[in-house]
Design a protein around this motif. Structure first.
Motif, PDB file in Angstrom:
ATOM      1  N   ILE A  60      32.950  37.750  31.395  1.00  0.00           N
ATOM      2  CA  ILE A  60      33.221  38.761  32.416  1.00  0.00           C
ATOM      3  C   ILE A  60      33.264  38.080  33.780  1.00  0.00           C
ATOM      4  O   ILE A  60      32.295  37.448  34.194  1.00  0.00           O
ATOM      5  CB  ILE A  60      32.156  39.879  32.391  1.00  0.00           C
ATOM      6  N   LYS A  61      34.420  38.200  34.441  1.00  0.00           N
ATOM      7  CA  LYS A  61      34.548  37.717  35.819  1.00  0.00           C
ATOM      8  C   LYS A  61      33.798  38.712  36.686  1.00  0.00           C
ATOM      9  O   LYS A  61      34.074  39.916  36.637  1.00  0.00           O
ATOM     10  CB  LYS A  61      36.003  37.631  36.240  1.00  0.00           C
TER      11      LYS A  61
ATOM     12  N   GLU B 153      41.323  44.459  32.798  1.00  0.00           N
ATOM     13  CA  GLU B 153      40.527  45.020  33.882  1.00  0.00           C
ATOM     14  C   GLU B 153      39.235  45.592  33.315  1.00  0.00           C
ATOM     15  O   GLU B 153      39.237  46.295  32.307  1.00  0.00           O
ATOM     16  CB  GLU B 153      41.324  46.112  34.603  1.00  0.00           C
ATOM     17  N   ALA B 154      38.122  45.295  33.979  1.00  0.00           N
ATOM     18  CA  ALA B 154      36.820  45.774  33.504  1.00  0.00           C
ATOM     19  C   ALA B 154      36.697  47.282  33.671  1.00  0.00           C
ATOM     20  O   ALA B 154      37.233  47.862  34.614  1.00  0.00           O
ATOM     21  CB  ALA B 154      35.707  45.064  34.265  1.00  0.00           C
TER      22      ALA B 154
ATOM     23  N   ALA C  63      31.639  43.878  37.682  1.00  0.00           N
ATOM     24  CA  ALA C  63      32.616  43.345  36.735  1.00  0.00           C
ATOM     25  C   ALA C  63      34.018  43.552  37.289  1.00  0.00           C
ATOM     26  O   ALA C  63      34.364  44.659  37.702  1.00  0.00           O
ATOM     27  CB  ALA C  63      32.469  44.028  35.378  1.00  0.00           C
ATOM     28  N   ILE C  64      34.813  42.467  37.307  1.00  0.00           N
ATOM     29  CA  ILE C  64      36.189  42.539  37.793  1.00  0.00           C
ATOM     30  C   ILE C  64      37.156  42.616  36.613  1.00  0.00           C
ATOM     31  O   ILE C  64      37.984  43.499  36.527  1.00  0.00           O
ATOM     32  CB  ILE C  64      36.525  41.298  38.661  1.00  0.00           C
ATOM     33  N   SER C  65      37.042  41.640  35.711  1.00  0.00           N
ATOM     34  CA  SER C  65      37.890  41.593  34.522  1.00  0.00           C
ATOM     35  C   SER C  65      37.112  40.906  33.412  1.00  0.00           C
ATOM     36  O   SER C  65      36.027  40.373  33.639  1.00  0.00           O
ATOM     37  CB  SER C  65      39.209  40.866  34.814  1.00  0.00           C
ATOM     38  N   TYR C  66      37.678  40.923  32.210  1.00  0.00           N
ATOM     39  CA  TYR C  66      36.949  40.363  31.073  1.00  0.00           C
ATOM     40  C   TYR C  66      37.908  39.947  29.971  1.00  0.00           C
ATOM     41  O   TYR C  66      39.069  40.347  29.935  1.00  0.00           O
ATOM     42  CB  TYR C  66      35.935  41.377  30.528  1.00  0.00           C
ATOM     43  N   THR C  67      37.387  39.142  29.062  1.00  0.00           N
ATOM     44  CA  THR C  67      38.067  38.807  27.821  1.00  0.00           C
ATOM     45  C   THR C  67      37.014  38.811  26.720  1.00  0.00           C
ATOM     46  O   THR C  67      35.820  38.683  26.995  1.00  0.00           O
ATOM     47  CB  THR C  67      38.803  37.444  27.926  1.00  0.00           C
TER      48      THR C  67
ATOM     49  N   PRO D 289      41.700  32.218  36.724  1.00  0.00           N
ATOM     50  CA  PRO D 289      41.872  32.771  35.365  1.00  0.00           C
ATOM     51  C   PRO D 289      40.559  32.635  34.598  1.00  0.00           C
ATOM     52  O   PRO D 289      39.732  31.766  34.898  1.00  0.00           O
ATOM     53  CB  PRO D 289      42.955  31.867  34.755  1.00  0.00           C
ATOM     54  N   ILE D 290      40.373  33.514  33.640  1.00  0.00           N
ATOM     55  CA  ILE D 290      39.172  33.442  32.803  1.00  0.00           C
ATOM     56  C   ILE D 290      39.444  32.448  31.684  1.00  0.00           C
ATOM     57  O   ILE D 290      40.342  32.652  30.867  1.00  0.00           O
ATOM     58  CB  ILE D 290      38.790  34.807  32.226  1.00  0.00           C
ATOM     59  N   ASN D 291      38.665  31.385  31.637  1.00  0.00           N
ATOM     60  CA  ASN D 291      38.761  30.371  30.583  1.00  0.00           C
ATOM     61  C   ASN D 291      37.450  30.325  29.815  1.00  0.00           C
ATOM     62  O   ASN D 291      36.395  30.589  30.386  1.00  0.00           O
ATOM     63  CB  ASN D 291      39.058  28.988  31.178  1.00  0.00           C
ATOM     64  N   PRO D 292      37.485  29.986  28.531  1.00  0.00           N
ATOM     65  CA  PRO D 292      36.233  29.889  27.759  1.00  0.00           C
ATOM     66  C   PRO D 292      35.239  28.925  28.398  1.00  0.00           C
ATOM     67  O   PRO D 292      35.618  27.882  28.934  1.00  0.00           O
ATOM     68  CB  PRO D 292      36.703  29.372  26.395  1.00  0.00           C
ATOM     69  N   ILE D 293      33.971  29.336  28.406  1.00  0.00           N
ATOM     70  CA  ILE D 293      32.892  28.481  28.927  1.00  0.00           C
ATOM     71  C   ILE D 293      31.844  28.279  27.863  1.00  0.00           C
ATOM     72  O   ILE D 293      31.775  29.002  26.910  1.00  0.00           O
ATOM     73  CB  ILE D 293      32.245  29.055  30.211  1.00  0.00           C
TER      74      ILE D 293
END
Length: 98
Positions: free
Chosen positions: A56-57, A12-13, A41-45, A94-98
């Motif tokens: 960051i989503k 969670e951000a 910001a919602i969430s991040y990795t 889901p957050i995936n690498p971009i």
């Protein structure tokens, strides 16, 4: 934090990620050709490299984007900068690498 070289799980951000996100808002708006009143910001990795990469989503008005940001090491005195934007997401993506 992620292990060196790979992205970790989504979290969670917090205010820290929001501040990093705000620092690149102008770059994101220029890239997408829009201005946003909501930029949250919602969430991040993260990925530890020579500095830290973030994905960051982000809620951008009526769209959800995944924004990749590089935060250089402190001794470089360089600010965070946008690396990529993928604006085709939902809040459930889901957050995936971009």
């Amino acid at each position: 934090m992620a292990t060196c070289g790979g992205f970790g799980g989504a979290k969670e951000a917090t205010a820290e990620e929001q501040a990093i996100l705000e620092s690149v808002k102008g770059e994101v708006e220029a890239h997408l050709g829009k201005t946003f009143s909501v930029f949250q910001a919602i969430s991040y990795t993260t990925q530890v490299v020579a500095g830290v990469n973030y994905i960051i989503k982000t809620k951008c008005d009526d769209i959800v984007a995944h924004i990749k940001i590089a935060k250089p090491l402190p001794h470089t005195n360089k600010p965070p900068f946008m690396m990529a934007v993928d604006a085709n997401h939902t809040e459930d993506s889901p957050i995936n690498p971009i």
